[in-house]
Design an enzyme around this catalytic site. Structure first.
Site, PDB file in Angstrom:
ATOM      1  CE  LYS A 124     -34.607 -87.307  30.141  1.00 45.90           C
ATOM      2  NZ  LYS A 124     -34.261 -88.552  30.629  1.00 45.90           N
ATOM      3  CD  GLU A 178     -37.529 -86.115  28.440  1.00 46.72           C
ATOM      4  OE1 GLU A 178     -38.208 -87.044  29.487  1.00 46.72           O
ATOM      5  OE2 GLU A 178     -37.094 -86.563  27.387  1.00 46.72           O
TER       6      GLU A 178
HETATM    7  C1  5MM Z   1     -35.637 -93.959  28.804  1.00 41.13           C
HETATM    8  O1  5MM Z   1     -36.527 -93.515  27.857  1.00 41.13           O
HETATM    9  C2  5MM Z   1     -37.922 -92.818  28.914  1.00 41.13           C
HETATM   10  C3  5MM Z   1     -38.867 -93.432  28.512  1.00 41.13           C
HETATM   11  O2  5MM Z   1     -39.853 -93.436  27.576  1.00 41.13           O
HETATM   12  P1  5MM Z   1     -40.833 -93.721  26.869  1.00 41.13           P
HETATM   13  O3  5MM Z   1     -41.809 -93.150  28.438  1.00 41.13           O
HETATM   14  O4  5MM Z   1     -41.609 -93.526  25.714  1.00 41.13           O
HETATM   15  O5  5MM Z   1     -41.033 -95.502  27.380  1.00 41.13           O
HETATM   16  C4  5MM Z   1     -37.636 -90.951  27.778  1.00 41.13           C
HETATM   17  O6  5MM Z   1     -38.495 -90.601  28.790  1.00 41.13           O
HETATM   18  C5  5MM Z   1     -36.570 -90.608  28.378  1.00 41.13           C
HETATM   19  O7  5MM Z   1     -35.963 -90.664  30.033  1.00 41.13           O
HETATM   20  C6  5MM Z   1     -36.364 -89.686  27.276  1.00 41.13           C
HETATM   21  O8  5MM Z   1     -36.609 -89.565  26.257  1.00 41.13           O
HETATM   22  C7  5MM Z   1     -34.171 -89.176  26.993  1.00 41.13           C
HETATM   23  O9  5MM Z   1     -33.861 -90.956  26.899  1.00 41.13           O
HETATM   24  P2  5MM Z   1     -33.318 -90.578  25.113  1.00 41.13           P
HETATM   25  O10 5MM Z   1     -32.938 -92.046  25.261  1.00 41.13           O
HETATM   26  O11 5MM Z   1     -33.791 -89.524  24.925  1.00 41.13           O
HETATM   27  O12 5MM Z   1     -31.661 -90.015  26.023  1.00 41.13           O
END
Ligand code: 5MM
Length: 341
Positions: free
Chosen positions: A221, A179
């Site tokens: 991702k 990602e």
């Molecule tokens: C769910 O949020 C994930 C964890 O974030 P942190 O490590 O900052 O707590 C994040 O990696 C998430 O999987 C991705 O950003 C995708 O989530 P969004 O909200 O962008 O769809």
């Protein structure tokens, strides 16, 4: 099946037709932020209750192929003592795990970040596999500020870490989700996002190749190519889809196991409409699916508000969002569907 073949098989299952991933891997500071927004205290029990609510939603397995868990969650159990990853497996949903340990400032590069977590990662992966995980995720964060940020050093350092993470995951038989997120914070234009996303993806796939990562057993991702949130010129779904596909075609190999977009702070409706436009532009060499966190969970949190009596409504909100994203993944979504209850 050897371990590497297993990573390709898991990748195929994760991007099966009409299905996508629920990202529920918020780290403790992030879930606290989400709970603060609905006035719920972020205790271990509340976090477990919330994740149990998500994972017991009836019917989501029609649309959700996998769930990304956080370290705490993969060790938690339901009210009846079933480990949460086992609950998912019983429902035909593949458990995955976030294995990065968050981002820190990139030394000598103010405003830029590098993701940590490679130390002893091989050992941690073995443990996660024994706890039921079949795929892994590592998030690198790329910020856009003016014309000079991100620096090539930031892009390269994060790409190298992603490749090392991916190689270690495959060695453990776990499918890596790579990602590299170009953030939508700021005033930048969609053209600037396109330029930075291209550079980030180019670096990531060069490093993956050098590290001998098997692309069929890897999922990407990425962010969609979007203008910054504060850019005065915003873009509609057709423009977002065109810019995203134009950016990906020269640098994302057809061999990659699939593309599962993050939502990145778009509203749930925007993320779904953009995913739909991407899939309407088919045929493409890759499956174009979702791995949304906020875009799936925002309505659930708003409905739940920490109260057991709201559980049904909250689960209905998750089911509905998952179904709409499943339709978008087939290019069969229409914004009119947002009006149906
Ligand atoms: C769910 O949020 C994930 C964890 O974030 P942190 O490590 O900052 O707590 C994040 O990696 C998430 O999987 C991705 O950003 C995708 O989530 P969004 O909200 O962008 O769809």
């Amino acid at each position: 099946m050897d371990l590497i073949e297993a990573t390709a098989e898991t990748a195929r299952q994760l991007v099966a037709a009409g299905k996508g991933i629920l990202a529920a891997d918020e780290s403790s500071p992030t879930i606290k932020k989400r709970f603060d927004s609905i006035d719920v205290e972020s205790t271990e029990e509340n976090r477990r209750d919330y994740r149990q609510l998500l994972f017991t939603t009836e019917g989501i397995e029609e649309f959700i192929s996998g769930v990304i868990l956080f370290d705490e969650t993969i060790r938690q159990k339901t009210d009846d003592g079933t480990p949460l990853p086992e609950l998912l497996v019983r429902r035909g949903i593949i458990p995955g795990i976030k294995v990065d340990q968050g981002k820190i400032d990139l030394t000598f590069f103010p405003g830029e970040k590098i993701t940590e977590g490679l130390d002893r990662l091989g050992e941690r992966l073995e443990e996660y596999r024994s706890l039921g995980a079949r795929f892994t995720k590592w998030r690198a964060v790329i910020t856009i500020i003016g014309d000079t940020i991100p620096s090539p050093v930031c892009i390269e350092a994060n790409a190298a870490a992603l490749a090392r993470f991916a190689a270690l995951s495959q060695k453990a038989g776990l499918t890596p989700i790579v990602e590299p997120e170009v953030l939508m914070d700021g005033k930048h234009t969609i053209e600037r996002c396109e330029e930075v996303t291209l550079a980030a993806l180019d670096a990531v796939f060069s490093r993956l190749r050098e590290h001998r990562v098997v692309l069929e057993g890897t999922l990407l991702k990425p962010n969609m190519v979007l203008p910054g949130k504060e850019c005065p010129r915003q873009s509609g779904p057709e423009d977002v889809a065109a810019a995203t596909l134009r950016t990906f075609r020269p640098v994302v190999p057809a061999a990659v196991g699939g593309i599962v977009f993050l939502s990145g702070g778009q509203s749930p409706e925007e993320a779904t409409a953009n995913l739909d436009a991407l899939n309407r532009a088919a045929p493409q060499p890759w499956e174009l699916s979702f791995s949304f966190g906020r875009a799936l969970q925002q309505p659930v949190l708003a409905a739940w508000r920490g109260k057991a009596e709201n559980a049904d409504t909250a689960q209905q909100a998750l089911y509905r969002r998952a179904r709409l994203n499943s339709l978008a993944r087939r290019g069969e979504y229409s914004p009119d569907m947002e009006k149906d209850s």
